[in-house]
Design a protein around this motif. Structure first.
Motif, PDB file in Angstrom:
ATOM      1  N   ALA A 285       0.917  -1.125  -0.044  1.00  0.00           N
ATOM      2  CA  ALA A 285      -0.049  -0.093  -0.209  1.00  0.00           C
ATOM      3  C   ALA A 285       0.960   1.221  -0.050  1.00  0.00           C
ATOM      4  CB  ALA A 285      -1.081   0.064   1.181  1.00  0.00           C
ATOM      5  N   ALA A 286       1.943   1.400   0.635  1.00  0.00           N
ATOM      6  CA  ALA A 286       2.802   2.424   0.817  1.00  0.00           C
ATOM      7  C   ALA A 286       3.570   2.649  -0.322  1.00  0.00           C
ATOM      8  CB  ALA A 286       3.809   2.213   1.997  1.00  0.00           C
ATOM      9  N   THR A 287       4.076   1.483  -1.066  1.00  0.00           N
ATOM     10  CA  THR A 287       4.634   1.790  -2.341  1.00  0.00           C
ATOM     11  C   THR A 287       3.688   2.073  -3.495  1.00  0.00           C
ATOM     12  OG1 THR A 287       6.201  -0.338  -1.691  1.00  0.00           O
ATOM     13  CG2 THR A 287       5.893   0.017  -3.957  1.00  0.00           C
ATOM     14  N   ARG A 288       2.738   1.560  -3.372  1.00  0.00           N
ATOM     15  CA  ARG A 288       1.323   2.237  -4.320  1.00  0.00           C
ATOM     16  C   ARG A 288       1.332   3.596  -4.235  1.00  0.00           C
ATOM     17  NH1 ARG A 288      -0.487  -2.956  -3.947  1.00  0.00           N
ATOM     18  NH2 ARG A 288      -0.739  -4.030  -5.965  1.00  0.00           N
ATOM     19  N   ARG A 289       1.266   4.148  -2.771  1.00  0.00           N
ATOM     20  CA  ARG A 289       0.908   5.522  -2.772  1.00  0.00           C
ATOM     21  C   ARG A 289       1.999   6.338  -3.173  1.00  0.00           C
ATOM     22  NH1 ARG A 289       0.349   4.732   2.342  1.00  0.00           N
ATOM     23  NH2 ARG A 289       2.365   5.555   2.754  1.00  0.00           N
ATOM     24  N   HIS A 290       3.340   5.783  -2.893  1.00  0.00           N
ATOM     25  CA  HIS A 290       4.551   6.675  -3.383  1.00  0.00           C
ATOM     26  C   HIS A 290       4.594   6.589  -4.731  1.00  0.00           C
ATOM     27  CE1 HIS A 290       6.005   7.718   0.716  1.00  0.00           C
ATOM     28  NE2 HIS A 290       5.751   6.353   1.188  1.00  0.00           N
ATOM     29  N   ALA A 291       4.491   5.499  -5.354  1.00  0.00           N
ATOM     30  CA  ALA A 291       4.812   5.423  -6.835  1.00  0.00           C
ATOM     31  C   ALA A 291       3.682   6.406  -7.480  1.00  0.00           C
ATOM     32  CB  ALA A 291       4.448   3.905  -7.198  1.00  0.00           C
ATOM     33  N   ASP A 292       2.443   6.321  -6.958  1.00  0.00           N
ATOM     34  CA  ASP A 292       1.533   7.437  -7.746  1.00  0.00           C
ATOM     35  C   ASP A 292       1.996   8.813  -7.322  1.00  0.00           C
ATOM     36  OD1 ASP A 292      -0.051   5.100  -8.381  1.00  0.00           O
ATOM     37  OD2 ASP A 292      -1.471   5.359  -6.845  1.00  0.00           O
ATOM     38  N   ARG A 293       2.486   9.043  -6.199  1.00  0.00           N
ATOM     39  CA  ARG A 293       2.833  10.491  -5.676  1.00  0.00           C
ATOM     40  C   ARG A 293       4.000  10.801  -6.750  1.00  0.00           C
ATOM     41  NH1 ARG A 293       2.449  10.540   0.588  1.00  0.00           N
ATOM     42  NH2 ARG A 293       0.103  10.685   0.833  1.00  0.00           N
ATOM     43  N   LEU A 294       5.098   9.894  -6.742  1.00  0.00           N
ATOM     44  CA  LEU A 294       6.161   9.971  -7.605  1.00  0.00           C
ATOM     45  C   LEU A 294       5.850  10.278  -9.210  1.00  0.00           C
ATOM     46  CD1 LEU A 294       8.779   7.874  -5.853  1.00  0.00           C
ATOM     47  CD2 LEU A 294       8.712  10.358  -5.848  1.00  0.00           C
ATOM     48  N   ALA A 295       4.962   9.489  -9.543  1.00  0.00           N
ATOM     49  CA  ALA A 295       4.484   9.629 -11.009  1.00  0.00           C
ATOM     50  C   ALA A 295       3.659  10.798 -11.186  1.00  0.00           C
ATOM     51  CB  ALA A 295       3.399   8.544 -11.367  1.00  0.00           C
ATOM     52  N   ASP A 296       2.812  11.435 -10.520  1.00  0.00           N
ATOM     53  CA  ASP A 296       2.256  12.730 -10.645  1.00  0.00           C
ATOM     54  C   ASP A 296       3.727  13.732 -10.647  1.00  0.00           C
ATOM     55  OD1 ASP A 296      -0.288  11.719 -10.434  1.00  0.00           O
ATOM     56  OD2 ASP A 296      -0.548  12.438  -8.283  1.00  0.00           O
ATOM     57  N   LEU A 297       4.628  13.676  -9.641  1.00  0.00           N
ATOM     58  CA  LEU A 297       5.726  14.574  -9.814  1.00  0.00           C
ATOM     59  C   LEU A 297       6.464  14.739 -11.224  1.00  0.00           C
ATOM     60  CD1 LEU A 297       7.209  16.666  -8.118  1.00  0.00           C
ATOM     61  CD2 LEU A 297       8.560  14.745  -6.978  1.00  0.00           C
ATOM     62  N   ALA A 298       6.669  13.156 -11.444  1.00  0.00           N
ATOM     63  CA  ALA A 298       7.283  12.938 -12.942  1.00  0.00           C
ATOM     64  C   ALA A 298       6.573  13.994 -13.966  1.00  0.00           C
ATOM     65  CB  ALA A 298       7.654  11.693 -13.153  1.00  0.00           C
ATOM     66  N   MET A 299       5.056  14.013 -14.012  1.00  0.00           N
ATOM     67  CA  MET A 299       4.270  14.247 -14.950  1.00  0.00           C
ATOM     68  C   MET A 299       4.387  16.053 -14.753  1.00  0.00           C
ATOM     69  SD  MET A 299       0.486  13.643 -15.819  1.00  0.00           S
ATOM     70  CE  MET A 299      -0.081  13.520 -14.111  1.00  0.00           C
ATOM     71  N   ARG A 300       4.402  16.266 -13.610  1.00  0.00           N
ATOM     72  CA  ARG A 300       4.675  17.970 -13.092  1.00  0.00           C
ATOM     73  C   ARG A 300       6.051  18.315 -13.911  1.00  0.00           C
ATOM     74  NH1 ARG A 300       3.432  17.447  -7.646  1.00  0.00           N
ATOM     75  NH2 ARG A 300       4.927  18.914  -7.435  1.00  0.00           N
ATOM     76  N   LEU A 301       7.047  17.611 -13.536  1.00  0.00           N
ATOM     77  CA  LEU A 301       8.322  17.930 -13.837  1.00  0.00           C
ATOM     78  C   LEU A 301       8.485  18.036 -15.480  1.00  0.00           C
ATOM     79  CD1 LEU A 301      10.765  15.622 -11.620  1.00  0.00           C
ATOM     80  CD2 LEU A 301      10.630  18.314 -11.878  1.00  0.00           C
TER      81      LEU A 301
END
Length: 147
Positions: free
Chosen positions: A122-138
């Motif tokens: 669950a934590a890995t999914r949450r972090h992966a989703d947050r990091l993917a959002d951050l990558a998209m913003r970058l």
């Protein structure tokens, strides 16, 4: 019971040999790149370390040796590389890691391993989703701005 056959030992090995843990262990603060990425990776590594510590305590109670882990050799080429470039690679490794975590979360005969692996997944999914959002913003040039 050998350490490698215990699902908690496999959980530790899976989390400790990850790209995010490598970056955290190799002084994440020294890598160039956006502070948002640095914070996201540090938060991910901290969550994984908490699970690893709990799993290690339980292994000690079970009198099972802690597994020895190592990072893939390919990670050594990442020193001094911009975190923005590394981010998609970390996200990809997290997505792969989820397969192992989900399998461990379905361990039939070890409720403790199921629970900890489920938390880690669950934590890995949450972090992966947050990091993917951050990558998209970058990629959109919106790094450092609120999501």
């Amino acid at each position: 019971m050998a350490a490698t056959s215990d699902p908690l030992a496999r959980l530790i090995t899976t989390l400790e040999s990850s790209a995010a843990m490598y970056l955290a262990d190799s002084r994440l603060e020294t890598y160039p790149g956006p502070e948002d990425v640095r914070r996201g990776l540090a938060d991910l590594a901290a969550d994984h370390r908490r699970v690893v510590a709990r799993a290690g305590e339980i292994l000690a109670e079970r009198e099972v040796a802690m597994p020895r882990t190592a990072y893939p050799l390919a990670f050594t080429g990442w020193h001094d590389v911009d975190l923005g470039w590394l981010l998609p690679r970390v996200i990809e490794s997290l997505r792969k890691q989820l397969g192992t975590l989900d399998a461990l979360a379905a361990t039939p005969d070890d409720a403790t391993a199921r629970e900890l692996a489920g938390e880690a997944a669950a934590a890995t999914r949450r972090h992966a989703d947050r990091l993917a959002d951050l990558a998209m913003r970058l990629r959109a040039g919106l790094a450092g701005q609120p999501a």
